[in-house]
Design a protein around this motif. Structure first.
Motif, PDB file in Angstrom:
ATOM      1  N   LYS A 130       0.821  -1.215   0.000  1.00 41.00           N
ATOM      2  CA  LYS A 130       0.000   0.000   0.000  1.00 41.00           C
ATOM      3  C   LYS A 130       0.856   1.266   0.000  1.00 41.00           C
ATOM      4  O   LYS A 130       0.427   2.308  -0.495  1.00 41.00           O
ATOM      5  N   ASP A 131       2.064   1.194   0.558  1.00 38.57           N
ATOM      6  CA  ASP A 131       2.930   2.370   0.580  1.00 38.57           C
ATOM      7  C   ASP A 131       3.920   2.392  -0.577  1.00 38.57           C
ATOM      8  O   ASP A 131       4.867   3.181  -0.592  1.00 38.57           O
ATOM      9  N   GLY A 132       3.726   1.511  -1.571  1.00 44.35           N
ATOM     10  CA  GLY A 132       4.495   1.590  -2.804  1.00 44.35           C
ATOM     11  C   GLY A 132       5.731   0.731  -2.893  1.00 44.35           C
ATOM     12  O   GLY A 132       6.452   0.773  -3.898  1.00 44.35           O
ATOM     13  N   LYS A 133       6.025  -0.075  -1.909  1.00 38.26           N
ATOM     14  CA  LYS A 133       7.193  -0.956  -1.936  1.00 38.26           C
ATOM     15  C   LYS A 133       6.947  -2.117  -2.895  1.00 38.26           C
ATOM     16  O   LYS A 133       5.900  -2.764  -2.843  1.00 38.26           O
ATOM     17  N   LEU A 134       7.905  -2.388  -3.781  1.00 36.25           N
ATOM     18  CA  LEU A 134       7.769  -3.474  -4.752  1.00 36.25           C
ATOM     19  C   LEU A 134       8.332  -4.757  -4.152  1.00 36.25           C
ATOM     20  O   LEU A 134       9.544  -4.916  -4.012  1.00 36.25           O
TER      21      LEU A 134
END
Length: 421
Positions: A130-134
């Motif tokens: 949700k916070d953009g970490k792949l």
């Protein structure tokens, strides 16, 4: 062809494609990669070793995905025994995303040339927190089409040409309406194999599934899920479901004996049908580039790099290479796993792929078209898979055996709240 010679040919092809012909690394290291089922990586890993003499690769392959993922979650709790690269199936991805702190951000440690545009947008987005970490590089996908028995539809007086069949499969309403007619015309023969399998596909298409982004149950307020429940249970009451168990002997017998006329069909299902229905049914099955109410996906995996890896940069480089379009096309030819990379989906070789068992259907074109219909990935929080497998599926099975749909729905609500708030 021997495995050694096959690997040499792959290595030579990789050398030409990438210009990596015998590159070296500063020191000798060992990378482990843990997978399950058939990823088609054996020859590819041999090719990578050939072109990277400083790297030794050890593959740990489990036969079944269920026990593999249970073992993975146990290892995440202890931090022990994790491979440098861990494959994760999309049905278990939510549990891994919930443990995102224990995985490397591939957008930070991976090769710079690996951009989001490599993948279909929905495949890439599903691998992010949700916070953009792949968390994972996408491997294969399972775009949904519909498979049907031409001979059974014809015997019931229904059309079998692709245009007419696509019209029948345009929406879930039209699909179940055609099923009602099929049951009546065929004097009681089932239209589809399983209510849980069909319902799972219906739910996966929705913008919001069993859980919201705060990981709370949506069952009391998600009117779209309740509408899908009403449709599938009404179809069951009309005799449209064969009431078979997915991937069990009764479903395999149904495939062999013509126990149902249509089936939700992700790309990998073609191999299952061909194997279980057998040579006697070759040419009777057909596939069409349509799926009720649009596109959908069932299946596919990701390659992750746990924080426990001693060589995260090298592991990310290997994972990136394995998920590049060229390697995904090679894996597809070996295992049938359908690529998720845009360049691979535009490959003339893929688009010209035919399936003789399904009457020579251009199945590459079919599934490329279906993959492009998939919209934004549905959020799946921890427990989503458990809700489907342990709560919803048994409830629908009970309806197939005569239980009241409303009472079964109440059992679903109670069961879900034993898993999530």
């Amino acid at each position: 062809m021997t495995r050694r010679r096959s690997a040499w040919i792959v290595a030579a092809a990789v050398c030409v494609l990438t210009g990596s012909c015998g590159s070296t690394t500063p020191q000798q290291i060992t990378l482990t990669i843990a997978t399950f089922g058939q990823f088609g990586y054996e020859d590819l890993l041999a090719a990578y070793r050939f072109n990277h003499p400083g790297i030794t690769i050890r593959q740990e392959r489990a036969d079944q995905g269920g026990p593999y993922h249970q073992d993975l979650l146990t290892k995440l709790k202890t931090g022990q025994g994790l491979a440098d690269i861990q494959a994760v199936e999309e049905g278990h991805l939510a549990d891994v995303l919930a443990e995102s702190a224990k995985f490397n951000d591939l957008a930070r440690i991976g090769p710079r040339e690996v951009r989001p545009e490599r993948w279909l947008p929905w495949k890439y987005e599903a691998g992010r927190t949700k916070d953009g970490k792949l968390i994972g590089y996408g491997t294969d996908i399972g775009p949904l089409a519909m498979c049907y028995r031409k001979d059974l539809l014809q015997a019931a007086g229904l059309p079998t040409d692709p245009g007419s069949v696509k019209a029948m499969f345009a929406t879930w309403d039209s699909y179940f309406r055609a099923g009602e007619g099929y049951v009546r015309r065929s004097k009681g023969k089932p239209w589809f194999d399983s209510a849980p399998q069909t319902f799972n596909a219906m739910v996966n298409q929705l913008p919001v599934g069993y859980l919201d982004t705060e990981n709370h149950s949506t069952l009391e307020t998600n009117t779209a899920i309740k509408a899908a429940w009403n449709k599938i249970t009404a179809a069951v009451a009309q005799g449209q479901s064969a009431g078979l168990t997915a991937f069990a002997d009764d479903e395999n017998n149904g495939l062999r004996l013509g126990g149902f006329a249509t089936k939700v069909c992700p790309s990998w299902m073609l191999g299952v049908i061909e194997k279980e229905a057998g040579l006697d049914n070759a040419g009777k099955w057909a596939i069409v580039d349509a799926f009720p109410d649009g596109g959908g996906n069932w299946g596919g995996s990701y390659l992750t790099v746990p924080q426990a890896s001693a060589h995260p940069k090298e592991a990310a480089e290997l994972a990136a290479w394995l998920t590049a379009p060229e390697q995904q096309l090679t894996a597809f030819r070996i295992s049938g796993n359908f690529p998720s990379q845009v360049a691979a989906l535009e490959s003339p070789d893929l688009l010209s792929e035919q399936n003789s068992y399904f009457g020579g259907a251009l199945f590459g074109q079919v599934f490329v078209a279906q993959a492009r219909k998939v919209a934004k990935p549905q959020y799946k929080g921890p427990g989503d898979g458990q809700i489907q497998e342990s709560v919803v599926a048994p409830a629908l099975n009970s309806v197939e055996h005569g239980a009241d749909p409303d009472a079964a729905w109440q059992q679903v609500l109670l069961g879900v709240h034993r898993i999530v708030p």
